[in-house]
Motif scaffolding. Structure first.
Motif, PDB file in Angstrom:
ATOM      1  N   ALA A  43       1.070   5.725 -50.726  1.00 57.75           N
ATOM      2  CA  ALA A  43       0.092   4.634 -50.685  1.00 57.75           C
ATOM      3  C   ALA A  43      -1.037   4.940 -49.706  1.00 57.75           C
ATOM      4  CB  ALA A  43       0.784   3.324 -50.306  1.00 57.75           C
ATOM      5  N   VAL A  44      -0.691   5.527 -48.563  1.00 57.93           N
ATOM      6  CA  VAL A  44      -1.698   5.855 -47.549  1.00 57.93           C
ATOM      7  C   VAL A  44      -2.660   6.919 -48.077  1.00 57.93           C
ATOM      8  CG1 VAL A  44      -1.964   7.116 -45.372  1.00 57.93           C
ATOM      9  CG2 VAL A  44      -0.438   5.149 -45.501  1.00 57.93           C
ATOM     10  N   VAL A  45      -2.131   7.973 -48.681  1.00 60.92           N
ATOM     11  CA  VAL A  45      -2.984   9.056 -49.168  1.00 60.92           C
ATOM     12  C   VAL A  45      -3.896   8.554 -50.287  1.00 60.92           C
ATOM     13  CG1 VAL A  45      -2.999  11.297 -50.329  1.00 60.92           C
ATOM     14  CG2 VAL A  45      -1.391  10.867 -48.452  1.00 60.92           C
ATOM     15  N   VAL A  46      -3.356   7.781 -51.214  1.00 58.78           N
ATOM     16  CA  VAL A  46      -4.184   7.240 -52.301  1.00 58.78           C
ATOM     17  C   VAL A  46      -5.232   6.278 -51.745  1.00 58.78           C
ATOM     18  CG1 VAL A  46      -4.185   5.887 -54.421  1.00 58.78           C
ATOM     19  CG2 VAL A  46      -2.379   7.551 -54.023  1.00 58.78           C
ATOM     20  N   GLY A  47      -4.829   5.458 -50.779  1.00 59.77           N
ATOM     21  CA  GLY A  47      -5.784   4.540 -50.169  1.00 59.77           C
ATOM     22  C   GLY A  47      -6.921   5.271 -49.471  1.00 59.77           C
ATOM     23  N   LEU A  48      -6.590   6.351 -48.767  1.00 57.21           N
ATOM     24  CA  LEU A  48      -7.633   7.156 -48.116  1.00 57.21           C
ATOM     25  C   LEU A  48      -8.554   7.791 -49.150  1.00 57.21           C
ATOM     26  CD1 LEU A  48      -5.532   8.897 -45.330  1.00 57.21           C
ATOM     27  CD2 LEU A  48      -7.438   7.326 -44.961  1.00 57.21           C
ATOM     28  N   TRP A  49      -7.983   8.258 -50.243  1.00 64.79           N
ATOM     29  CA  TRP A  49      -8.806   8.843 -51.316  1.00 64.79           C
ATOM     30  C   TRP A  49      -9.761   7.803 -51.893  1.00 64.79           C
ATOM     31  CZ3 TRP A  49      -8.081   7.563 -56.671  1.00 64.79           C
ATOM     32  CH2 TRP A  49      -8.954   8.253 -57.523  1.00 64.79           C
ATOM     33  N   GLU A  50      -9.278   6.605 -52.149  1.00 68.63           N
ATOM     34  CA  GLU A  50     -10.148   5.547 -52.678  1.00 68.63           C
ATOM     35  C   GLU A  50     -11.269   5.216 -51.686  1.00 68.63           C
ATOM     36  OE1 GLU A  50      -7.028   3.010 -55.495  1.00 68.63           O
ATOM     37  OE2 GLU A  50      -7.584   2.274 -53.513  1.00 68.63           O
ATOM     38  N   LEU A  51     -10.910   5.048 -50.422  1.00 65.25           N
ATOM     39  CA  LEU A  51     -11.899   4.655 -49.427  1.00 65.25           C
ATOM     40  C   LEU A  51     -12.952   5.741 -49.223  1.00 65.25           C
ATOM     41  CD1 LEU A  51     -12.917   2.690 -47.299  1.00 65.25           C
ATOM     42  CD2 LEU A  51     -11.232   3.626 -45.694  1.00 65.25           C
ATOM     43  N   THR A  52     -12.523   6.989 -49.054  1.00 59.36           N
ATOM     44  CA  THR A  52     -13.502   8.056 -48.831  1.00 59.36           C
ATOM     45  C   THR A  52     -14.356   8.301 -50.079  1.00 59.36           C
ATOM     46  OG1 THR A  52     -11.811   9.700 -49.410  1.00 59.36           O
ATOM     47  CG2 THR A  52     -12.119   9.203 -47.069  1.00 59.36           C
ATOM     48  N   SER A  53     -13.778   8.119 -51.263  1.00 61.86           N
ATOM     49  CA  SER A  53     -14.556   8.292 -52.498  1.00 61.86           C
ATOM     50  C   SER A  53     -15.640   7.239 -52.608  1.00 61.86           C
ATOM     51  CB  SER A  53     -13.631   8.221 -53.718  1.00 61.86           C
ATOM     52  OG  SER A  53     -12.688   9.268 -53.705  1.00 61.86           O
ATOM     53  N   ARG A  54     -15.304   5.992 -52.296  1.00 65.08           N
ATOM     54  CA  ARG A  54     -16.318   4.930 -52.371  1.00 65.08           C
ATOM     55  C   ARG A  54     -17.392   5.113 -51.301  1.00 65.08           C
ATOM     56  NH1 ARG A  54     -12.795   4.438 -55.632  1.00 65.08           N
ATOM     57  NH2 ARG A  54     -14.076   6.147 -56.409  1.00 65.08           N
ATOM     58  N   LEU A  55     -17.002   5.576 -50.122  1.00 62.09           N
ATOM     59  CA  LEU A  55     -18.000   5.834 -49.074  1.00 62.09           C
ATOM     60  C   LEU A  55     -18.979   6.915 -49.517  1.00 62.09           C
ATOM     61  CD1 LEU A  55     -15.768   5.797 -45.853  1.00 62.09           C
ATOM     62  CD2 LEU A  55     -17.477   4.089 -46.500  1.00 62.09           C
ATOM     63  N   ALA A  56     -18.464   7.957 -50.173  1.00 61.20           N
ATOM     64  CA  ALA A  56     -19.336   9.038 -50.637  1.00 61.20           C
ATOM     65  C   ALA A  56     -20.232   8.577 -51.778  1.00 61.20           C
ATOM     66  CB  ALA A  56     -18.487  10.231 -51.079  1.00 61.20           C
ATOM     67  N   GLU A  57     -19.683   7.791 -52.697  1.00 59.86           N
ATOM     68  CA  GLU A  57     -20.455   7.348 -53.858  1.00 59.86           C
ATOM     69  C   GLU A  57     -21.552   6.366 -53.478  1.00 59.86           C
ATOM     70  OE1 GLU A  57     -17.606   5.665 -56.449  1.00 59.86           O
ATOM     71  OE2 GLU A  57     -16.631   7.569 -56.945  1.00 59.86           O
ATOM     72  N   ARG A  58     -21.239   5.433 -52.622  1.00 57.85           N
ATOM     73  CA  ARG A  58     -22.158   4.323 -52.355  1.00 57.85           C
ATOM     74  C   ARG A  58     -23.037   4.537 -51.132  1.00 57.85           C
ATOM     75  NH1 ARG A  58     -22.413   1.502 -56.867  1.00 57.85           N
ATOM     76  NH2 ARG A  58     -23.403  -0.114 -55.609  1.00 57.85           N
ATOM     77  N   LYS A  59     -22.554   5.289 -50.151  1.00 57.87           N
ATOM     78  CA  LYS A  59     -23.296   5.460 -48.899  1.00 57.87           C
ATOM     79  C   LYS A  59     -23.573   6.916 -48.548  1.00 57.87           C
ATOM     80  CE  LYS A  59     -23.408   1.072 -47.549  1.00 57.87           C
ATOM     81  NZ  LYS A  59     -24.665   0.321 -47.289  1.00 57.87           N
ATOM     82  N   GLN A  60     -23.110   7.835 -49.396  1.00 53.38           N
ATOM     83  CA  GLN A  60     -23.258   9.270 -49.134  1.00 53.38           C
ATOM     84  C   GLN A  60     -22.638   9.682 -47.798  1.00 53.38           C
ATOM     85  OE1 GLN A  60     -26.250   7.442 -50.352  1.00 53.38           O
ATOM     86  NE2 GLN A  60     -25.126   7.908 -52.226  1.00 53.38           N
ATOM     87  N   ILE A  61     -21.574   8.997 -47.412  1.00 51.44           N
ATOM     88  CA  ILE A  61     -20.835   9.332 -46.199  1.00 51.44           C
ATOM     89  C   ILE A  61     -19.717  10.299 -46.569  1.00 51.44           C
ATOM     90  CG2 ILE A  61     -19.376   8.430 -44.351  1.00 51.44           C
ATOM     91  CD1 ILE A  61     -20.909   5.801 -44.553  1.00 51.44           C
ATOM     92  N   GLN A  62     -19.720  11.474 -45.955  1.00 49.73           N
ATOM     93  CA  GLN A  62     -18.750  12.515 -46.289  1.00 49.73           C
ATOM     94  C   GLN A  62     -17.622  12.539 -45.261  1.00 49.73           C
ATOM     95  OE1 GLN A  62     -19.116  14.119 -49.189  1.00 49.73           O
ATOM     96  NE2 GLN A  62     -21.001  12.943 -49.511  1.00 49.73           N
TER      97      GLN A  62
END
Length: 308
Positions: free
Chosen positions: A76-95
Motif C-alpha cells: 500500500a505504501v509503495v503504490v501510494g508513493l507511486w500515485e502521489l509522485t506521478s500526480r506531482l509530476a503530471e500536474r506540477k512538474q515536480i520530480q
C-alpha cells in the motif's frame, strides 16, 4: 402592380415570463423539474464490493500471519508513493524520485515493526539522505523543490504508516490494528450517513464542498460509541471512557486527514489520486483518513493500556 397586403399584427407580448410568472404569451408554465436526488458521486455498489473485499483480506492477514499484514502495508505504501509522485509530476512538474522513496518507505515500515519508533526515525533519516543524493544525478534547477516534495511524501505516506505496524507489534497487536481500522471506517460511515441525510452547513466549502458540520457530528458520535464498546469489550485492560476519548480523537484526525488530502488534490486540480480501486479512486484516496489517524490511535492506546 398592386401594393402587397399588410402584414398581420404581431403579438405584442414578448417571449419570456408572462404576467403570471410563467412562460409564453398566456403565462403558461412548463412542468417543474423534479428535485435532484442526493448522490454520493461514486458507484456505491463497486465501492462497497471493493471495500468488503479489501477488509476481508486485511482481517485475514491480521489474525493469520502478522508478516503478511506487514507485506500488505508495504504494498500500500509503495503504490501510494507511486500515485502521489506521478500526480506531482503530471500536474506540477515536480520530480520527486520514486526509487529511493519506495525503498526507504519499505525500510521504514519494516524497521517500525521490528525496532519500533527508533527504527522508523532512523529509516526516515536515511530515506531523506538517499533522496538528496539521488536527485543530484539531474540538473540543479528545481533541486530544492523536488527534494522538499520528496521529503513531504516520505513523511506523509510511509512514516505515518509505520504507526500501524507498531500497533501490530504488540502482543495484542491484531486487536489494536482492528480497533484502529474500525474506528476510522465507522467515523467515515457516520460522516457520510448523517451528512447525506441531514447535512446543510458546510464544514470547509473551499476545500471539500461535500463535507458538512452535521457530517462531522455524525463521525464523532459514531466513533465515540464504537470506541467505548471496543475498549470495554475488545481491548484487554481498556475502559469505556477511554474509548470515548479514542473515538473522538480518531474522528477528528480522520476528518482532518480527509481535508488534507482534498487540499492536495485541489492544488493539483484532480478529483482522485488514482483509478486502481473501482468506486474509491486510488490507494491514496483510501489512505487519506487512515494515515493521520494511525499515530493518534497508537499514542492513545499506549497511554491507556501500555505498549503491550
Amino acid at each position: 402592380m398592386p401594393p402587397p397586403p399588410p402584414s398581420p399584427p404581431q403579438d405584442p407580448t414578448p417571449p419570456g415570463p408572462g404576467p403570471g410568472g410563467g412562460f409564453g404569451a398566456h403565462g403558461s408554465e412548463p412542468p417543474a423539474a423534479p428535485p435532484a436526488k442526493k448522490s454520493a458521486g461514486r458507484d456505491l455498489r463497486a465501492a462497497i464490493g471493493v471495500g468488503v473485499g479489501l477488509g476481508a483480506v486485511v482481517v485475514a492477514a491480521l489474525f493469520v500471519v502478522k508478516a503478511v499484514f506487514v507485506g500488505i502495508v508495504v504494498v500500500a505504501v509503495v503504490v501510494g508513493l507511486w500515485e502521489l509522485t506521478s500526480r506531482l509530476a503530471e500536474r506540477k512538474q515536480i520530480q520527486a524520485p520514486l526509487v529511493p522513496l519506495a525503498l526507504g518507505g519499505t525500510a521504514m515500515v519494516i524497521a517500525g515493526y521490528v525496532r519500533g519508533a527508533d527504527g522508523a526515525w532512523i529509516a526516515m533519516a536515511l530515506t531523506v539522505l538517499a533522496v538528496l543524493v539521488w536527485r543530484m544525478a539531474k540538473p540543479p534547477e528545481d533541486y530544492l523543490r523536488d527534494v522538499t516534495a520528496a521529503v513531504f511524501a516520505a513523511f506523509y505516506v510511509p512514516f505515518l504508516a509505520t504507526f500501524v505496524v507498531m500497533m501490530l507489534a504488540a502482543d495484542d497487536g491484531p486487536r489494536r490494528v482492528l480497533v484502529f481500522l474500525l474506528l476510522t471506517v465507522i467515523s467515515d460511515t457516520g460522516a457520510y450517513a448523517v451528512g447525506w441525510r441531514f447535512g446543510s452547513h458546510k464544514l470547509a466549502p473551499r476545500i471539500s464542498p461535500g463535507k458538512t458540520r452535521e457530517g462531522l457530528a455524525g463521525a464523532i458520535s459514531f466513533a465515540m460509541v464504537a470506541g467505548a464498546l471496543l475498549m470495554q469489550y475488545f481491548v484487554d485492560g481498556g475502559r469505556w471512557w477511554q474509548g470515548l476519548l479514542l473515538g473522538l480523537a480518531a474522528a477528528v484526525s480522520a476528518t482532518l486527514g480527509d481535508l488534507g488530502e482534498s487540499m492536495i488534490k485541489r492544488d493539483l486540480g484532480i478529483k482522485d489520486m488514482g483509478t486502481l480501486l473501482p468506486g474509491h479512486g486510488g490507494i491514496m484516496d483510501r489512505l487519506d483518513s487512515l494515515l493521520p489517524t494511525a499515530p493518534v490511535v497508537w499514542l492513545l492506546l499506549v497511554a491507556f493500556v501500555g505498549q503491550g
